[in-house]
Design a protein around this motif. Structure first.
Motif, PDB file in Angstrom:
ATOM      1  N   LYS A   5      24.006  12.827  23.574  1.00  0.00           N
ATOM      2  CA  LYS A   5      24.337  12.884  22.189  1.00  0.00           C
ATOM      3  C   LYS A   5      25.212  13.893  21.795  1.00  0.00           C
ATOM      4  CE  LYS A   5      20.046  10.489  20.785  1.00  0.00           C
ATOM      5  NZ  LYS A   5      18.923  10.348  19.829  1.00  0.00           N
ATOM      6  N   THR A   6      25.170  15.082  22.285  1.00  0.00           N
ATOM      7  CA  THR A   6      26.063  16.132  21.638  1.00  0.00           C
ATOM      8  C   THR A   6      27.458  15.722  22.047  1.00  0.00           C
ATOM      9  OG1 THR A   6      24.445  17.707  21.924  1.00  0.00           O
ATOM     10  CG2 THR A   6      26.762  18.489  21.634  1.00  0.00           C
ATOM     11  N   THR A   7      27.588  15.368  23.210  1.00  0.00           N
ATOM     12  CA  THR A   7      28.999  14.834  23.713  1.00  0.00           C
ATOM     13  C   THR A   7      29.558  13.769  22.523  1.00  0.00           C
ATOM     14  OG1 THR A   7      28.486  15.592  25.819  1.00  0.00           O
ATOM     15  CG2 THR A   7      30.509  13.840  25.491  1.00  0.00           C
ATOM     16  N   LEU A   8      28.706  12.824  22.376  1.00  0.00           N
ATOM     17  CA  LEU A   8      28.988  11.726  21.743  1.00  0.00           C
ATOM     18  C   LEU A   8      29.548  12.138  20.350  1.00  0.00           C
ATOM     19  CD1 LEU A   8      29.157   8.686  21.281  1.00  0.00           C
ATOM     20  CD2 LEU A   8      26.909   8.372  20.666  1.00  0.00           C
ATOM     21  N   GLY A   9      28.615  13.228  19.493  1.00  0.00           N
ATOM     22  CA  GLY A   9      29.076  13.574  18.091  1.00  0.00           C
ATOM     23  C   GLY A   9      30.340  14.410  18.344  1.00  0.00           C
ATOM     24  N   ILE A  10      30.554  15.202  19.162  1.00  0.00           N
ATOM     25  CA  ILE A  10      31.979  15.763  19.564  1.00  0.00           C
ATOM     26  C   ILE A  10      32.999  14.787  19.594  1.00  0.00           C
ATOM     27  CG2 ILE A  10      33.448  17.008  21.184  1.00  0.00           C
ATOM     28  CD1 ILE A  10      31.065  18.789  21.926  1.00  0.00           C
ATOM     29  N   LEU A  11      32.835  13.532  20.353  1.00  0.00           N
ATOM     30  CA  LEU A  11      34.031  12.615  20.239  1.00  0.00           C
ATOM     31  C   LEU A  11      34.101  12.099  18.905  1.00  0.00           C
ATOM     32  CD1 LEU A  11      32.851  10.630  23.588  1.00  0.00           C
ATOM     33  CD2 LEU A  11      34.901  12.516  23.224  1.00  0.00           C
ATOM     34  N   PHE A  12      33.181  11.796  18.105  1.00  0.00           N
ATOM     35  CA  PHE A  12      33.160  11.188  16.874  1.00  0.00           C
ATOM     36  C   PHE A  12      33.820  12.286  15.875  1.00  0.00           C
ATOM     37  CE2 PHE A  12      29.625   8.451  17.439  1.00  0.00           C
ATOM     38  CZ  PHE A  12      30.225   7.200  17.071  1.00  0.00           C
ATOM     39  N   MET A  13      33.660  13.630  16.276  1.00  0.00           N
ATOM     40  CA  MET A  13      34.271  14.327  15.350  1.00  0.00           C
ATOM     41  C   MET A  13      36.017  14.405  15.698  1.00  0.00           C
ATOM     42  SD  MET A  13      33.836  16.550  12.934  1.00  0.00           S
ATOM     43  CE  MET A  13      34.736  17.820  12.007  1.00  0.00           C
ATOM     44  N   LEU A  14      36.269  14.386  16.969  1.00  0.00           N
ATOM     45  CA  LEU A  14      37.679  14.394  17.313  1.00  0.00           C
ATOM     46  C   LEU A  14      38.436  13.198  16.836  1.00  0.00           C
ATOM     47  CD1 LEU A  14      37.302  15.194  21.258  1.00  0.00           C
ATOM     48  CD2 LEU A  14      38.147  16.677  19.639  1.00  0.00           C
ATOM     49  N   VAL A 226      41.172   3.537   6.363  1.00  0.00           N
ATOM     50  CA  VAL A 226      40.996   4.760   7.285  1.00  0.00           C
ATOM     51  C   VAL A 226      40.228   5.680   6.467  1.00  0.00           C
ATOM     52  CG1 VAL A 226      42.425   6.782   8.406  1.00  0.00           C
ATOM     53  CG2 VAL A 226      43.381   4.411   8.105  1.00  0.00           C
ATOM     54  N   ALA A 227      39.853   5.887   5.291  1.00  0.00           N
ATOM     55  CA  ALA A 227      39.400   6.938   4.770  1.00  0.00           C
ATOM     56  C   ALA A 227      37.818   6.520   5.025  1.00  0.00           C
ATOM     57  CB  ALA A 227      39.614   7.074   3.231  1.00  0.00           C
ATOM     58  N   THR A 228      37.448   5.335   4.976  1.00  0.00           N
ATOM     59  CA  THR A 228      36.127   4.970   5.268  1.00  0.00           C
ATOM     60  C   THR A 228      35.699   5.118   6.583  1.00  0.00           C
ATOM     61  OG1 THR A 228      36.112   3.142   3.599  1.00  0.00           O
ATOM     62  CG2 THR A 228      34.646   3.078   5.084  1.00  0.00           C
ATOM     63  N   VAL A 229      36.551   4.600   7.514  1.00  0.00           N
ATOM     64  CA  VAL A 229      36.152   4.634   8.898  1.00  0.00           C
ATOM     65  C   VAL A 229      36.171   6.214   9.331  1.00  0.00           C
ATOM     66  CG1 VAL A 229      37.007   4.344  11.418  1.00  0.00           C
ATOM     67  CG2 VAL A 229      37.171   2.546   9.475  1.00  0.00           C
ATOM     68  N   SER A 230      37.093   7.098   8.915  1.00  0.00           N
ATOM     69  CA  SER A 230      36.998   8.467   9.395  1.00  0.00           C
ATOM     70  C   SER A 230      35.667   9.026   8.581  1.00  0.00           C
ATOM     71  CB  SER A 230      38.319   9.006   8.734  1.00  0.00           C
ATOM     72  OG  SER A 230      38.274   9.178   7.460  1.00  0.00           O
ATOM     73  N   HIS A 231      35.289   8.899   7.506  1.00  0.00           N
ATOM     74  CA  HIS A 231      34.014   9.615   7.058  1.00  0.00           C
ATOM     75  C   HIS A 231      32.970   8.935   7.604  1.00  0.00           C
ATOM     76  CE1 HIS A 231      36.700  11.321   3.870  1.00  0.00           C
ATOM     77  NE2 HIS A 231      35.986  12.135   3.697  1.00  0.00           N
ATOM     78  N   LEU A 232      32.763   7.752   8.337  1.00  0.00           N
ATOM     79  CA  LEU A 232      31.743   7.334   9.025  1.00  0.00           C
ATOM     80  C   LEU A 232      31.793   7.824  10.227  1.00  0.00           C
ATOM     81  CD1 LEU A 232      31.766   3.233   8.471  1.00  0.00           C
ATOM     82  CD2 LEU A 232      29.851   4.885   7.976  1.00  0.00           C
ATOM     83  N   PHE A 233      32.657   8.346  10.961  1.00  0.00           N
ATOM     84  CA  PHE A 233      32.735   9.226  12.162  1.00  0.00           C
ATOM     85  C   PHE A 233      32.343  10.484  11.915  1.00  0.00           C
ATOM     86  CE2 PHE A 233      36.635   6.563  14.347  1.00  0.00           C
ATOM     87  CZ  PHE A 233      35.629   5.603  14.701  1.00  0.00           C
ATOM     88  N   LEU A 234      32.735  11.392  10.653  1.00  0.00           N
ATOM     89  CA  LEU A 234      32.338  12.450  10.390  1.00  0.00           C
ATOM     90  C   LEU A 234      30.705  12.353  10.229  1.00  0.00           C
ATOM     91  CD1 LEU A 234      32.668  15.160   9.657  1.00  0.00           C
ATOM     92  CD2 LEU A 234      33.139  14.663   7.469  1.00  0.00           C
ATOM     93  N   THR A 235      30.195  11.093   9.545  1.00  0.00           N
ATOM     94  CA  THR A 235      28.700  11.106   9.421  1.00  0.00           C
ATOM     95  C   THR A 235      28.122  11.123  10.662  1.00  0.00           C
ATOM     96  OG1 THR A 235      29.114  10.055   7.189  1.00  0.00           O
ATOM     97  CG2 THR A 235      26.959   9.682   8.142  1.00  0.00           C
ATOM     98  N   PHE A 236      28.740  10.289  11.603  1.00  0.00           N
ATOM     99  CA  PHE A 236      27.853  10.039  12.877  1.00  0.00           C
ATOM    100  C   PHE A 236      28.027  11.543  13.864  1.00  0.00           C
ATOM    101  CE2 PHE A 236      28.058   5.399  11.515  1.00  0.00           C
ATOM    102  CZ  PHE A 236      26.847   5.146  11.847  1.00  0.00           C
TER     103      PHE A 236
END
Length: 305
Positions: A5-14, A226-236
């Protein structure tokens, strides 16, 4: 929290760090005749259209206590003003320069946390904040000579975003992130759309909307999506990985901004700007590391007598 899960979070942040500068590029590329407030309207309208139905699909309740309505409006106002200042700066500044100056936000947030939330801040972090502001001045100085006060707008963005983050800290404890973001976007639309409707045809540069044609349609849509998708990635990312793990990765956004700015607009930071960026990043990483160590100390149980 599992390593996967931590790795997945890092990928979402990238993924967020790659996408966020693309949103800025769409805003910068939007034709000058489109007022900044109209770009804001597109950005938040798309977010409402995407996030609220998504929340319902996920079975999340959209009910909001009446006492939170004012908080959502205040939080949205801070975010709207932060975004407006940043988009205005982007029309005159390279993306990497503007984002670099904005990254004094962790220092402002640290100082505001000490002032308003009585959070303890030692001399080391205060020194890191001062050093980070010094790095920002190295980035601002050449831009200020060419652009004047416009170069200061990302500092205003950092201040307003810090206020937004302080409010988010408390509200996120009792609301699902997607619902929170959806309500914030809805409140932003309530703030932005009425003046645009009332001022239509007034000739006011900031508030008179223009019917988008050609590329402007795509750039406005691009900002919103892009704003919506990027902030969803940040949330996850924040859901799957500890904040202390992924927060330093946000500085990779400067790398993405530099690449996109060069490819799309032929902008490239000066050597002095690179020095300022290095100072800001170094000081910011030190602040994050200090926060991480303090959290570990607080989580460590006292020794048995």
């Amino acid at each position: 929290m599992s390593q996967s899960k931590t790795t997945l979070g890092i990928l979402f942040m990238l993924a967020f760090c790659v996408l966020a500068p693309i949103m800025d590029a769409f805003a910068k590329a939007t034709p000058a005749e489109i007022p900044v407030t109209q770009i804001l309207a597109a950005r938040f309208a798309v977010q409402v259209i995407v996030l609220l139905p998504l929340a319902l699909t996920m079975g999340l309740s959209l009910r909001m206590p009446l006492r939170d309505a004012g908080l959502h409006l205040a939080r949205a106002a801070a975010l709207v003003l932060a975004t407006a200042l940043f988009f205005t700066a982007l029309r005159a500044m390279p993306i990497a320069d503007a984002i670099s100056i904005f990254f004094v936000e962790p220092f402002i947030l640290t100082l505001m946390g000490a002032l308003f939330l009585r959070e303890p801040v030692g001399w080391r972090r205060l020194t890191a904040c001062a050093v980070g502001f010094g790095g920002a001045l190295l980035v601002i100085r050449p831009s200020f000579g060419d652009l004047g006060l416009v170069a200061m707008l990302p500092l205003g963005t950092a201040l307003m975003f810090s206020i937004y983050m302080l409010m988010t800290r408390s509200m996120s404890q009792r609301m699902e992130p997607i619902v929170l973001q959806g309500h914030t976007a809805l409140a932003a639309c309530v703030l932005v759309f009425p003046p645009l409707i009332v001022m239509d045809g007034s000739g006011a540069a900031l508030w008179d909307p223009v019917w988008p044609t050609g590329f402007a349609r795509w750039s406005l849509l691009g900002v919103g999506i892009v704003a919506t998708v990027s902030h969803l990635f940040l949330t996850f990312a924040l859901r799957f990985a500890p904040a202390g793990t992924i927060a330093p990765l946000q500085y990779l956004e400067i790398v993405g901004a530099t690449v996109i700015g060069y490819l799309a607009f032929d902008d490239f930071p000066t050597p002095l700007t690179f020095v300022g960026i290095a100072i800001i990043v170094g000081a910011g990483l030190y602040v994050f590391e200090r926060e991480r160590r303090l959290e570990q100390q607080q989580d460590t149980p006292p020794p048995l007598p």
